[in-house]
Write a protein that holds these residues in place. Structure first.
Motif, PDB file in Angstrom:
ATOM      1  N   VAL A  64       0.813  -1.288   0.080  1.00  0.00           N
ATOM      2  CA  VAL A  64      -0.143   0.116   0.134  1.00  0.00           C
ATOM      3  C   VAL A  64       0.977   1.434   0.074  1.00  0.00           C
ATOM      4  CG1 VAL A  64      -1.906   1.303   1.293  1.00  0.00           C
ATOM      5  CG2 VAL A  64      -1.658  -1.336   1.269  1.00  0.00           C
ATOM      6  N   PHE A  65       0.565   2.177  -0.892  1.00  0.00           N
ATOM      7  CA  PHE A  65       1.286   3.556  -0.881  1.00  0.00           C
ATOM      8  C   PHE A  65       0.210   4.331  -0.160  1.00  0.00           C
ATOM      9  CE2 PHE A  65       3.776   2.368  -4.775  1.00  0.00           C
ATOM     10  CZ  PHE A  65       5.000   2.911  -4.415  1.00  0.00           C
ATOM     11  N   ILE A  66       0.879   4.985   0.582  1.00  0.00           N
ATOM     12  CA  ILE A  66       0.019   6.070   1.666  1.00  0.00           C
ATOM     13  C   ILE A  66       0.582   7.328   0.974  1.00  0.00           C
ATOM     14  CG2 ILE A  66      -0.421   6.997   3.853  1.00  0.00           C
ATOM     15  CD1 ILE A  66       0.628   4.126   4.735  1.00  0.00           C
ATOM     16  N   LEU A  67      -0.138   8.197   0.312  1.00  0.00           N
ATOM     17  CA  LEU A  67       0.263   9.682  -0.246  1.00  0.00           C
ATOM     18  C   LEU A  67      -0.377  10.562   0.670  1.00  0.00           C
ATOM     19  CD1 LEU A  67      -0.331   8.906  -4.158  1.00  0.00           C
ATOM     20  CD2 LEU A  67       1.962   8.098  -2.503  1.00  0.00           C
ATOM     21  N   GLY A  68       0.242  11.875   0.840  1.00  0.00           N
ATOM     22  CA  GLY A  68      -0.128  13.004   1.597  1.00  0.00           C
ATOM     23  C   GLY A  68       1.079  13.893   1.820  1.00  0.00           C
ATOM     24  N   GLU A  69       0.669  15.153   2.018  1.00  0.00           N
ATOM     25  CA  GLU A  69       1.602  16.238   2.391  1.00  0.00           C
ATOM     26  C   GLU A  69       2.262  15.657   3.960  1.00  0.00           C
ATOM     27  OE1 GLU A  69      -0.265  19.863   2.711  1.00  0.00           O
ATOM     28  OE2 GLU A  69      -0.944  19.762   0.813  1.00  0.00           O
ATOM     29  N   PRO A  70       3.576  16.218   4.066  1.00  0.00           N
ATOM     30  CA  PRO A  70       4.370  15.887   5.237  1.00  0.00           C
ATOM     31  C   PRO A  70       3.525  16.380   6.522  1.00  0.00           C
ATOM     32  CG  PRO A  70       5.754  16.938   3.599  1.00  0.00           C
ATOM     33  CD  PRO A  70       4.597  16.914   3.181  1.00  0.00           C
ATOM     34  N   GLY A  71       3.548  15.611   7.681  1.00  0.00           N
ATOM     35  CA  GLY A  71       2.566  16.099   8.823  1.00  0.00           C
ATOM     36  C   GLY A  71       1.278  15.527   9.026  1.00  0.00           C
ATOM     37  N   THR A  72       0.730  15.014   7.912  1.00  0.00           N
ATOM     38  CA  THR A  72      -0.636  14.792   7.701  1.00  0.00           C
ATOM     39  C   THR A  72      -1.046  13.213   8.497  1.00  0.00           C
ATOM     40  OG1 THR A  72      -0.339  13.686   5.643  1.00  0.00           O
ATOM     41  CG2 THR A  72      -1.260  15.826   5.660  1.00  0.00           C
ATOM     42  N   GLY A  73       0.056  12.611   8.718  1.00  0.00           N
ATOM     43  CA  GLY A  73      -0.272  11.400   9.688  1.00  0.00           C
ATOM     44  C   GLY A  73       0.263  10.203   8.961  1.00  0.00           C
ATOM     45  N   ARG A  74       0.728  10.187   7.757  1.00  0.00           N
ATOM     46  CA  ARG A  74       1.081   9.129   7.134  1.00  0.00           C
ATOM     47  C   ARG A  74       1.317   7.850   7.996  1.00  0.00           C
ATOM     48  NH1 ARG A  74       4.560  11.782   2.437  1.00  0.00           N
ATOM     49  NH2 ARG A  74       5.460  12.462   4.541  1.00  0.00           N
ATOM     50  N   SER A  75       2.550   8.085   8.751  1.00  0.00           N
ATOM     51  CA  SER A  75       3.225   7.014   9.644  1.00  0.00           C
ATOM     52  C   SER A  75       1.909   6.344  10.461  1.00  0.00           C
ATOM     53  CB  SER A  75       4.370   7.557  10.247  1.00  0.00           C
ATOM     54  OG  SER A  75       5.442   7.995   9.568  1.00  0.00           O
ATOM     55  N   LEU A  76       1.235   7.075  11.017  1.00  0.00           N
ATOM     56  CA  LEU A  76       0.191   6.567  11.827  1.00  0.00           C
ATOM     57  C   LEU A  76      -0.604   5.923  10.996  1.00  0.00           C
ATOM     58  CD1 LEU A  76      -1.177   6.538  14.645  1.00  0.00           C
ATOM     59  CD2 LEU A  76      -2.359   8.658  14.057  1.00  0.00           C
ATOM     60  N   VAL A  77      -1.240   6.082   9.651  1.00  0.00           N
ATOM     61  CA  VAL A  77      -1.863   5.163   8.920  1.00  0.00           C
ATOM     62  C   VAL A  77      -1.421   3.864   8.619  1.00  0.00           C
ATOM     63  CG1 VAL A  77      -2.874   5.026   6.612  1.00  0.00           C
ATOM     64  CG2 VAL A  77      -3.285   7.096   7.781  1.00  0.00           C
ATOM     65  N   ALA A  78       0.086   3.893   8.524  1.00  0.00           N
ATOM     66  CA  ALA A  78       0.786   2.540   8.344  1.00  0.00           C
ATOM     67  C   ALA A  78       0.613   1.819   9.331  1.00  0.00           C
ATOM     68  CB  ALA A  78       2.231   3.233   7.916  1.00  0.00           C
ATOM     69  N   GLN A  79       0.715   2.385  10.462  1.00  0.00           N
ATOM     70  CA  GLN A  79       0.737   1.501  11.766  1.00  0.00           C
ATOM     71  C   GLN A  79      -0.601   0.974  12.131  1.00  0.00           C
ATOM     72  OE1 GLN A  79       3.273   1.190  14.309  1.00  0.00           O
ATOM     73  NE2 GLN A  79       1.425  -0.461  14.750  1.00  0.00           N
ATOM     74  N   VAL A  80      -1.737   1.837  11.609  1.00  0.00           N
ATOM     75  CA  VAL A  80      -3.236   1.313  11.786  1.00  0.00           C
ATOM     76  C   VAL A  80      -3.306   0.221  10.580  1.00  0.00           C
ATOM     77  CG1 VAL A  80      -5.553   1.831  11.620  1.00  0.00           C
ATOM     78  CG2 VAL A  80      -4.030   3.426  12.946  1.00  0.00           C
ATOM     79  N   LEU A  81      -2.860   0.442   9.656  1.00  0.00           N
ATOM     80  CA  LEU A  81      -2.970  -0.742   8.488  1.00  0.00           C
ATOM     81  C   LEU A  81      -2.409  -2.107   9.168  1.00  0.00           C
ATOM     82  CD1 LEU A  81      -1.821   0.959   5.190  1.00  0.00           C
ATOM     83  CD2 LEU A  81      -3.988  -0.580   5.468  1.00  0.00           C
ATOM     84  N   HIS A  82      -1.144  -1.795   9.722  1.00  0.00           N
ATOM     85  CA  HIS A  82      -0.421  -2.988  10.453  1.00  0.00           C
ATOM     86  C   HIS A  82      -1.553  -3.592  11.459  1.00  0.00           C
ATOM     87  CE1 HIS A  82       2.579  -5.713  11.896  1.00  0.00           C
ATOM     88  NE2 HIS A  82       2.581  -5.249  13.193  1.00  0.00           N
ATOM     89  N   ASP A  83      -1.930  -2.838  12.333  1.00  0.00           N
ATOM     90  CA  ASP A  83      -2.840  -3.216  13.509  1.00  0.00           C
ATOM     91  C   ASP A  83      -3.886  -3.903  13.128  1.00  0.00           C
ATOM     92  OD1 ASP A  83      -0.833  -2.226  15.146  1.00  0.00           O
ATOM     93  OD2 ASP A  83      -1.767  -0.224  15.580  1.00  0.00           O
ATOM     94  N   TYR A  84      -4.388  -3.565  11.860  1.00  0.00           N
ATOM     95  CA  TYR A  84      -5.412  -4.301  11.521  1.00  0.00           C
ATOM     96  C   TYR A  84      -5.382  -5.296  10.320  1.00  0.00           C
ATOM     97  CZ  TYR A  84      -8.915  -1.234  13.634  1.00  0.00           C
ATOM     98  OH  TYR A  84      -9.915  -0.689  14.468  1.00  0.00           O
ATOM     99  N   SER A  85      -4.119  -5.905  10.337  1.00  0.00           N
ATOM    100  CA  SER A  85      -3.962  -6.752   9.505  1.00  0.00           C
ATOM    101  C   SER A  85      -3.826  -8.377  10.272  1.00  0.00           C
ATOM    102  CB  SER A  85      -2.509  -6.490   8.879  1.00  0.00           C
ATOM    103  OG  SER A  85      -1.345  -6.706   9.621  1.00  0.00           O
ATOM    104  N   THR A  86      -3.557  -9.281   9.368  1.00  0.00           N
ATOM    105  CA  THR A  86      -3.173 -10.542   9.985  1.00  0.00           C
ATOM    106  C   THR A  86      -1.951 -10.890  10.489  1.00  0.00           C
ATOM    107  OG1 THR A  86      -2.955 -11.557   7.888  1.00  0.00           O
ATOM    108  CG2 THR A  86      -5.031 -11.609   8.345  1.00  0.00           C
TER     109      THR A  86
END
Length: 327
Positions: A64-86
């Motif tokens: 998954v590519f997570i696109l966004g401006e710096p400071g929008t929370g892209r790293s947090l989205v990556a962590q949530v993706l992991h937390d909701y994965s198998t």
């Protein structure tokens, strides 16, 4: 039929209106029950839509590519993706592509976890080619897709343009672009601002302590600001304020550059307050707005942030606001 929780939701909304009439916003009342997916605030339509996609994409093995401006929370989205994965019980490994110059080796050793390549678009061409070779090696060595690590990557919104101009390797993009999420800037999702402020102030206040209140005009300033630094900018302002130990955020606590950019703040009329807090806030609407499934499985997502202690008499909150107003 409505249960006690629904009734309390309406009562707290009315109480928040009463405080707003005095020029104070009680974020505990307004935002303690805001919708979230994991650590992501999802009050705005943009974030609700994103969370719905995350809930669908998380359990898959898609890169998954997570696109966004710096400071929008892209790293947090990556962590949530992991937390909701198998793979949630496997390692989440973060690689800083802009500053980490170590060779891409042994990614298979991540034990079927998630590899988050932060700022992948900052890699020079030679490093992009090296990464592509390592990914090819991983996938060739794996007997199934679950044997290889899952890749998530953050990049600026113009990544597709960079691919078209040759700045980013098309082969690497094709190898990793199973899915793309776009995280909107804060200036677009302004309905999230107060809920984000609540989360930051609550974290900085610490366990068992009251979350500071906001002056009403501060909420208007936060909404009108352009937020060039996005959520990171909001966090810096509120962390600095929290260090003061004050229990009321006023315009004097905001950066001069922000006040200059926003300019004169219009007076919030009584009619606006009634419209915002009371009109249409029937029990049925409260249920629709607060209880509807925003596209992800309500039963599967984590509980909402801890709500205000419902055993505490509402009069105690009124007394606290009165103390704040008296200084």
């Amino acid at each position: 039929p409505f249960d006690l929780r629904d009734l309390i939701a309406v009562m707290t909304r009315g109480l928040a209106y009463g405080f707003a009439q005095k020029g104070i916003l009680d974020l505990e009342l307004l935002c303690g029950r805001c919708d979230r997916l994991g650590a992501l605030v999802a009050e705005s339509p943009e974030m609700r839509e994103l969370c719905a996609v995350i809930a669908q994409t998380g359990p898959t093995d898609s890169a998954v590519f997570i696109l966004g401006e710096p400071g929008t929370g892209r790293s947090l989205v990556a962590q949530v993706l992991h937390d909701y994965s198998t793979r949630r019980d496997k390692p989440f490994t973060r690689i800083e592509c802009g500053t980490d110059h170590r060779p891409f080796r042994n990614l298979m050793a991540i034990e079927r976890g998630t590899v988050f390549l932060r700022d992948i678009d900052r890699l020079p061409h030679a490093r992009q080619e090296e990464l592509l070779q390592e990914i090819d090696r991983c996938r060739s060595a794996a007997t199934s897709v679950t044997d290889e690590p899952r890749f998530t990557m953050s990049a600026l919104p113009d990544l597709r343009r960079r691919v078209d101009t040759g700045e980013f390797l098309e082969g690497l993009y094709r190898e990793l672009a199973d899915a793309t999420l776009e995280l909107k800037p804060l200036r677009v999702r302004k309905l999230d601002i107060l809920a984000l402020a609540y989360d930051i102030l609550k974290r900085e206040a610490g366990e068992g302590r009251n979350v500071p209140c906001l002056d009403l005009d501060v909420s208007v300033i936060l909404e009108r600001h352009s937020w060039p630094g996005n959520v990171n900018e909001l966090q810096e302002i509120l962390v600095r304020f929290s260090a003061s130990g004050h229990d009321r955020l006023t315009r004097n606590d905001l950066p001069k550059a922000m006040l200059d950019q926003v300019g004169d703040v219009p007076h919030v009329t009584e009619e606006t307050l009634r419209s915002e807090f009371l009109y249409g806030e029937s029990l049925k609407k409260m249920l629709r707005e607060r209880g509807k499934d925003a596209g992800w499985n309500v039963a599967a997502r984590p509980a909402l942030a801890t709500p205000p202690d419902e055993s505490v008499a509402l009069s105690e909150r009124e007394e606290r606001v009165d103390r704040i107003l008296k200084g």
